[in-house]
Design an enzyme around this catalytic site. Sequence first.
Site, PDB file in Angstrom:
ATOM      1  N   VAL A  14      24.402  32.234  15.855  1.00 37.68           N
ATOM      2  CA  VAL A  14      24.791  33.181  14.814  1.00 37.68           C
ATOM      3  C   VAL A  14      26.163  33.772  15.145  1.00 37.68           C
ATOM      4  O   VAL A  14      26.996  33.970  14.259  1.00 37.68           O
ATOM      5  CB  VAL A  14      23.711  34.283  14.658  1.00 37.68           C
ATOM      6  CG1 VAL A  14      24.157  35.340  13.664  1.00 37.68           C
ATOM      7  CG2 VAL A  14      22.392  33.667  14.224  1.00 37.68           C
ATOM      8  N   ARG A 111      14.110  47.029  12.501  1.00 39.16           N
ATOM      9  CA  ARG A 111      14.276  46.776  11.059  1.00 39.16           C
ATOM     10  C   ARG A 111      13.362  47.667  10.210  1.00 39.16           C
ATOM     11  O   ARG A 111      13.735  48.051   9.114  1.00 39.16           O
ATOM     12  CB  ARG A 111      13.965  45.307  10.721  1.00 39.16           C
ATOM     13  CG  ARG A 111      15.058  44.337  11.113  1.00 39.16           C
ATOM     14  CD  ARG A 111      14.841  42.999  10.417  1.00 39.16           C
ATOM     15  NE  ARG A 111      15.777  42.012  10.904  1.00 39.16           N
ATOM     16  CZ  ARG A 111      15.419  40.853  11.456  1.00 39.16           C
ATOM     17  NH1 ARG A 111      14.156  40.534  11.581  1.00 39.16           N
ATOM     18  NH2 ARG A 111      16.328  40.000  11.865  1.00 39.16           N
ATOM     19  N   CYS A 150      15.760  35.836   8.575  1.00 37.22           N
ATOM     20  CA  CYS A 150      16.329  34.770   7.730  1.00 37.22           C
ATOM     21  C   CYS A 150      15.344  34.242   6.678  1.00 37.22           C
ATOM     22  O   CYS A 150      15.762  33.847   5.585  1.00 37.22           O
ATOM     23  CB  CYS A 150      16.842  33.630   8.601  1.00 37.22           C
ATOM     24  SG  CYS A 150      15.721  33.153   9.913  1.00 37.22           S
ATOM     25  N   GLY A 180      17.348  28.106  13.170  1.00 38.33           N
ATOM     26  CA  GLY A 180      16.772  29.456  13.131  1.00 38.33           C
ATOM     27  C   GLY A 180      16.179  29.878  14.464  1.00 38.33           C
ATOM     28  O   GLY A 180      15.958  31.069  14.695  1.00 38.33           O
ATOM     29  N   LYS A 205       7.073  39.432   9.889  1.00 38.40           N
ATOM     30  CA  LYS A 205       8.358  39.901   9.330  1.00 38.40           C
ATOM     31  C   LYS A 205       8.420  39.616   7.837  1.00 38.40           C
ATOM     32  O   LYS A 205       8.879  40.436   7.046  1.00 38.40           O
ATOM     33  CB  LYS A 205       9.523  39.208  10.045  1.00 38.40           C
ATOM     34  CG  LYS A 205       9.673  39.619  11.500  1.00 38.40           C
ATOM     35  CD  LYS A 205      10.757  38.800  12.174  1.00 38.40           C
ATOM     36  CE  LYS A 205      10.755  39.029  13.685  1.00 38.40           C
ATOM     37  NZ  LYS A 205      11.675  38.135  14.397  1.00 38.40           N
ATOM     38  N   ARG A 235       8.069  25.263  11.258  1.00 41.16           N
ATOM     39  CA  ARG A 235       9.391  24.773  11.698  1.00 41.16           C
ATOM     40  C   ARG A 235       9.442  23.271  11.425  1.00 41.16           C
ATOM     41  O   ARG A 235       8.511  22.543  11.806  1.00 41.16           O
ATOM     42  CB  ARG A 235       9.565  25.056  13.191  1.00 41.16           C
ATOM     43  CG  ARG A 235      10.923  24.680  13.734  1.00 41.16           C
ATOM     44  CD  ARG A 235      12.000  25.693  13.428  1.00 41.16           C
ATOM     45  NE  ARG A 235      11.815  26.962  14.117  1.00 41.16           N
ATOM     46  CZ  ARG A 235      12.395  28.100  13.728  1.00 41.16           C
ATOM     47  NH1 ARG A 235      13.181  28.141  12.665  1.00 41.16           N
ATOM     48  NH2 ARG A 235      12.186  29.213  14.399  1.00 41.16           N
ATOM     49  N   HIS A 242      16.536  27.125   5.181  1.00 40.63           N
ATOM     50  CA  HIS A 242      15.091  27.385   5.112  1.00 40.63           C
ATOM     51  C   HIS A 242      14.608  27.182   3.671  1.00 40.63           C
ATOM     52  O   HIS A 242      15.137  27.807   2.743  1.00 40.63           O
ATOM     53  CB  HIS A 242      14.784  28.827   5.524  1.00 40.63           C
ATOM     54  CG  HIS A 242      14.999  29.114   6.981  1.00 40.63           C
ATOM     55  ND1 HIS A 242      15.257  28.144   7.928  1.00 40.63           N
ATOM     56  CD2 HIS A 242      14.963  30.294   7.662  1.00 40.63           C
ATOM     57  CE1 HIS A 242      15.386  28.707   9.126  1.00 40.63           C
ATOM     58  NE2 HIS A 242      15.220  30.004   8.989  1.00 40.63           N
ATOM     59  N   THR A 323      21.738  30.489   8.727  1.00 44.41           N
ATOM     60  CA  THR A 323      22.677  31.190   9.624  1.00 44.41           C
ATOM     61  C   THR A 323      23.821  31.847   8.846  1.00 44.41           C
ATOM     62  O   THR A 323      24.583  32.601   9.411  1.00 44.41           O
ATOM     63  CB  THR A 323      23.270  30.268  10.724  1.00 44.41           C
ATOM     64  OG1 THR A 323      24.060  29.249  10.116  1.00 44.41           O
ATOM     65  CG2 THR A 323      22.182  29.660  11.584  1.00 44.41           C
TER      66      THR A 323
HETATM   67  N1  LIG Z   1      19.565  31.536  14.149  1.00 42.04           N
HETATM   68  C1  LIG Z   1      19.240  32.097  12.972  1.00 42.04           C
HETATM   69  O1  LIG Z   1      19.141  31.429  11.918  1.00 42.04           O
HETATM   70  C2  LIG Z   1      18.980  33.561  12.899  1.00 42.04           C
HETATM   71  C3  LIG Z   1      18.767  34.105  11.659  1.00 42.04           C
HETATM   72  C4  LIG Z   1      18.556  35.469  11.561  1.00 42.04           C
HETATM   73  C5  LIG Z   1      18.567  36.249  12.700  1.00 42.04           C
HETATM   74  N2  LIG Z   1      18.763  35.694  13.921  1.00 42.04           N
HETATM   75  C6  LIG Z   1      18.800  36.574  15.088  1.00 42.04           C
HETATM   76  O2  LIG Z   1      20.150  36.613  15.567  1.00 42.04           O
HETATM   77  C7  LIG Z   1      20.151  36.806  16.984  1.00 42.04           C
HETATM   78  C8  LIG Z   1      20.934  35.682  17.650  1.00 42.04           C
HETATM   79  O3  LIG Z   1      20.296  34.431  17.399  1.00 42.04           O
HETATM   80  P1  LIG Z   1      20.968  33.040  17.835  1.00 42.04           P
HETATM   81  O4  LIG Z   1      20.174  31.987  17.172  1.00 42.04           O
HETATM   82  O5  LIG Z   1      22.440  33.084  17.621  1.00 42.04           O
HETATM   83  O6  LIG Z   1      20.729  33.063  19.459  1.00 42.04           O
HETATM   84  P2  LIG Z   1      21.504  32.253  20.607  1.00 42.04           P
HETATM   85  O7  LIG Z   1      22.121  31.018  20.053  1.00 42.04           O
HETATM   86  O8  LIG Z   1      20.534  32.117  21.717  1.00 42.04           O
HETATM   87  O9  LIG Z   1      22.712  33.262  21.080  1.00 42.04           O
HETATM   88  C9  LIG Z   1      22.475  34.444  21.812  1.00 42.04           C
HETATM   89  C10 LIG Z   1      23.776  35.174  22.118  1.00 42.04           C
HETATM   90  O10 LIG Z   1      23.473  36.370  22.859  1.00 42.04           O
HETATM   91  C11 LIG Z   1      24.109  36.326  24.160  1.00 42.04           C
HETATM   92  N3  LIG Z   1      23.202  36.868  25.166  1.00 42.04           N
HETATM   93  C12 LIG Z   1      22.024  36.338  25.597  1.00 42.04           C
HETATM   94  N4  LIG Z   1      21.487  37.126  26.557  1.00 42.04           N
HETATM   95  C13 LIG Z   1      22.334  38.155  26.737  1.00 42.04           C
HETATM   96  C14 LIG Z   1      22.346  39.279  27.597  1.00 42.04           C
HETATM   97  N5  LIG Z   1      21.348  39.527  28.468  1.00 42.04           N
HETATM   98  N6  LIG Z   1      23.388  40.144  27.521  1.00 42.04           N
HETATM   99  C15 LIG Z   1      24.401  39.922  26.659  1.00 42.04           C
HETATM  100  N7  LIG Z   1      24.457  38.869  25.827  1.00 42.04           N
HETATM  101  C16 LIG Z   1      23.433  37.987  25.864  1.00 42.04           C
HETATM  102  C17 LIG Z   1      24.407  34.858  24.410  1.00 42.04           C
HETATM  103  O11 LIG Z   1      25.503  34.762  25.324  1.00 42.04           O
HETATM  104  P3  LIG Z   1      25.688  33.503  26.349  1.00 42.04           P
HETATM  105  O12 LIG Z   1      26.245  32.360  25.530  1.00 42.04           O
HETATM  106  O13 LIG Z   1      26.664  34.015  27.344  1.00 42.04           O
HETATM  107  O14 LIG Z   1      24.316  33.219  26.907  1.00 42.04           O
HETATM  108  C18 LIG Z   1      24.772  34.401  23.001  1.00 42.04           C
HETATM  109  O15 LIG Z   1      26.079  34.797  22.687  1.00 42.04           O
HETATM  110  C19 LIG Z   1      18.670  36.862  17.409  1.00 42.04           C
HETATM  111  O16 LIG Z   1      18.265  38.214  17.474  1.00 42.04           O
HETATM  112  C20 LIG Z   1      17.970  36.116  16.283  1.00 42.04           C
HETATM  113  O17 LIG Z   1      16.632  36.475  16.163  1.00 42.04           O
HETATM  114  C21 LIG Z   1      18.993  34.366  14.044  1.00 42.04           C
END
Ligand SMILES: NC(=O)c1ccc[n+]([C@@H]2O[C@H](COP(=O)([O-])OP(=O)(O)OC[C@H]3O[C@@H](n4cnc5c(N)ncnc54)[C@H](OP(=O)(O)O)[C@@H]3O)[C@@H](O)[C@H]2O)c1
Length: 343
Positions: A14, A111, A150, A180, A205, A235, A242, A323
């Site tokens: 994201v 939320r 999402c 997701g 949710k 999934r 989605h 996303t």
């Molecule tokens: N993917 C979707 O479609 C979607 C949709 C709606 C909401 N979300 C929500 O959006 C958020 C991010 O999802 P994502 O899919 O992008 O996850 P992701 O790909 O796993 O990315 C996580 C991010 O957070 C950082 N991070 C992880 N642990 C950390 C820590 N302890 N301290 C500081 N930074 C940290 C990571 O940095 P590094 O690269 O350095 O590890 C990375 O930049 C989640 O809360 C998810 O539920 C996602």
Amino acid sequence: MNVEVGVLGATGNVGQRFVQLLEDHPWFELSAVTASESSAGKPYREAANWRLPVEMPEEARDIQVESTDVSSISDDVEIVFSALPSSVAQDVEPEFAEEGFFVASNAGWARMDDDVPLVIPEVNPDHLHLLEVQEDERSWNGGLVKNPNCSAITMTPTLAGLQSHGLSEVTVATLQAVSGAGYDGVTSMEIIDNVLPYIGKEEGKMETEPRKILGEFTGAEVEEADVDISATCNRVATVDGHLENIWCGFTDAVDAGGAEEAMESLESLDLPSAPEEPVVVRPEPDRPQPRLDRDAGEGMTITAGRVRDDGSGVKYSCLSHNTIRGAAGASLLNAELIARDHL
Ligand SMILES: NC(=O)c1ccc[n+]([C@@H]2O[C@H](COP(=O)([O-])OP(=O)(O)OC[C@H]3O[C@@H](n4cnc5c(N)ncnc54)[C@H](OP(=O)(O)O)[C@@H]3O)[C@@H](O)[C@H]2O)c1
């Protein structure tokens, strides 16, 4: 308008979308990116394993990734977008809000908190007035606004239109893309040649967030909409987009034609990331499809279709880019509304 912004968790799925969508934004200038300690100190081009099918924006390549700590972000930044895992966000986001930043967050925590606006700008922009309640109740100099999960955001704008017909019951089954779950969320061995009929916490949710978003802001709180929602989440092996199959019951009489008209009645907003049409209903019998429809309105339009009579109710399918409309684009639109009306 020129507002400096930052992205927390900028290297993830994201977070990369945020960086992409902020390129050449007419109001917002990306000036800070953060991630985990293992990425901190590196230029963004090295820390982010860029996975989007467009080039990394030039303006982001050399920004140094900071650790996700409120002291590492300049006071000149007014809005931070949060793409952090929820477990990290619940500690970090209040610190940023307390320090005076507006936090536009994707993370699940808070939320449903009474004083936290959960907003889809075309549906419930007035809920942003909860920021005033938040200011009274928490000792924060900034604020916290959330966009929905999402899958909740995919169906809620279609339900908003249907409320005019006395929407009372919703049953939904999802087919959710692998992005997701985050980049490391589902392995290829789990998902190829397979469907996972369970996504942790997702159904809860979907059953609660739309009731808050469709609820009425009374001036002090949100009274949740009286709609029963039952969700089943799966999934599937698509990358983005989605798809949801939905059955609705009503207190008023409504047919498929009336339902289509109601869904498409949702008006667009005059904001940079708002699509011309928030909801489009396609006439073809085999749409929406993830590959064909997820990029509608640059990923911000929700595509519905297969609207049919179903006894005294209607049934249909809808789809959004998880996303973009489901995450980064949703936060960006919230931030544009805040920048226009609340900064
Ligand atoms: N993917 C979707 O479609 C979607 C949709 C709606 C909401 N979300 C929500 O959006 C958020 C991010 O999802 P994502 O899919 O992008 O996850 P992701 O790909 O796993 O990315 C996580 C991010 O957070 C950082 N991070 C992880 N642990 C950390 C820590 N302890 N301290 C500081 N930074 C940290 C990571 O940095 P590094 O690269 O350095 O590890 C990375 O930049 C989640 O809360 C998810 O539920 C996602």
